[in-house]
Design an enzyme around this catalytic site. Sequence first.
Site, PDB file in Angstrom:
ATOM      1  N   THR A  21       0.908  -1.215   0.161  1.00 28.64           N
ATOM      2  CA  THR A  21       0.055   0.234   0.011  1.00 28.64           C
ATOM      3  C   THR A  21       0.909   1.156   0.003  1.00 28.64           C
ATOM      4  O   THR A  21       2.067   1.212   0.279  1.00 28.64           O
ATOM      5  CB  THR A  21      -0.878   0.057   1.257  1.00 28.64           C
ATOM      6  N   ASP A  22       0.270   2.218  -0.325  1.00 27.11           N
ATOM      7  CA  ASP A  22       0.929   3.606  -0.104  1.00 27.11           C
ATOM      8  C   ASP A  22       0.438   4.183   1.114  1.00 27.11           C
ATOM      9  O   ASP A  22      -0.069   3.560   2.158  1.00 27.11           O
ATOM     10  CB  ASP A  22       0.220   4.741  -1.256  1.00 27.11           C
ATOM     11  N   ALA A  23       0.919   5.418   1.544  1.00 31.55           N
ATOM     12  CA  ALA A  23       0.795   5.953   2.788  1.00 31.55           C
ATOM     13  C   ALA A  23      -0.739   6.116   3.221  1.00 31.55           C
ATOM     14  O   ALA A  23      -1.101   6.213   4.668  1.00 31.55           O
ATOM     15  CB  ALA A  23       1.210   7.466   2.802  1.00 31.55           C
ATOM     16  N   ILE A  26      -3.879   2.440   0.454  1.00 32.03           N
ATOM     17  CA  ILE A  26      -4.386   1.811  -0.591  1.00 32.03           C
ATOM     18  C   ILE A  26      -3.623   1.238  -1.306  1.00 32.03           C
ATOM     19  O   ILE A  26      -2.245   1.668  -1.597  1.00 32.03           O
ATOM     20  CB  ILE A  26      -5.262   3.004  -1.415  1.00 32.03           C
TER      21      ILE A  26
END
Length: 148
Positions: A21-23, A26
């Site tokens: 995931t990103d920050a 997601i």
Amino acid sequence: MRAQSGVSPFIHRCRVYYEDTDAGGIVYYVNYLKFMERARTERLRALGFAQSRLAEGESLLFVVHSSEARYFAPARLDDELLVSAEVCELNRASLRFHQQVRRAADDALLCEGRVLVACVRADSLKPRAIPEALRVALANPGLPSAGE
């Protein structure tokens, strides 16, 4: 040659981890391609063809020639995913997979793609024919696999 008409696609279950995931929690878009790669690998394994054995014994590799993907909804941290790997085209030295990534909880379609995979010689990376036993297994997934 068309393959697998009327047969349910192979499904690989996996979980979204923090590293995917990103920050914002997601799934980063390119990681869907990793999920699809794992499903294709497990598809071959389920048919009795481990890629490590193919590389050593048959001296062949499968390499991605091209891919396309469409994104419909995000997967998030801890989601369980269902990743399909259906062979939709089988040629002498290549095969095309139609793949979907769905969220297990609600069966929502998150990503859909097509991946063209080429069969090459491990030593030279030149195209080579897909071995007949593997071609038969890919075209007729309902038959007993090489490992049975």
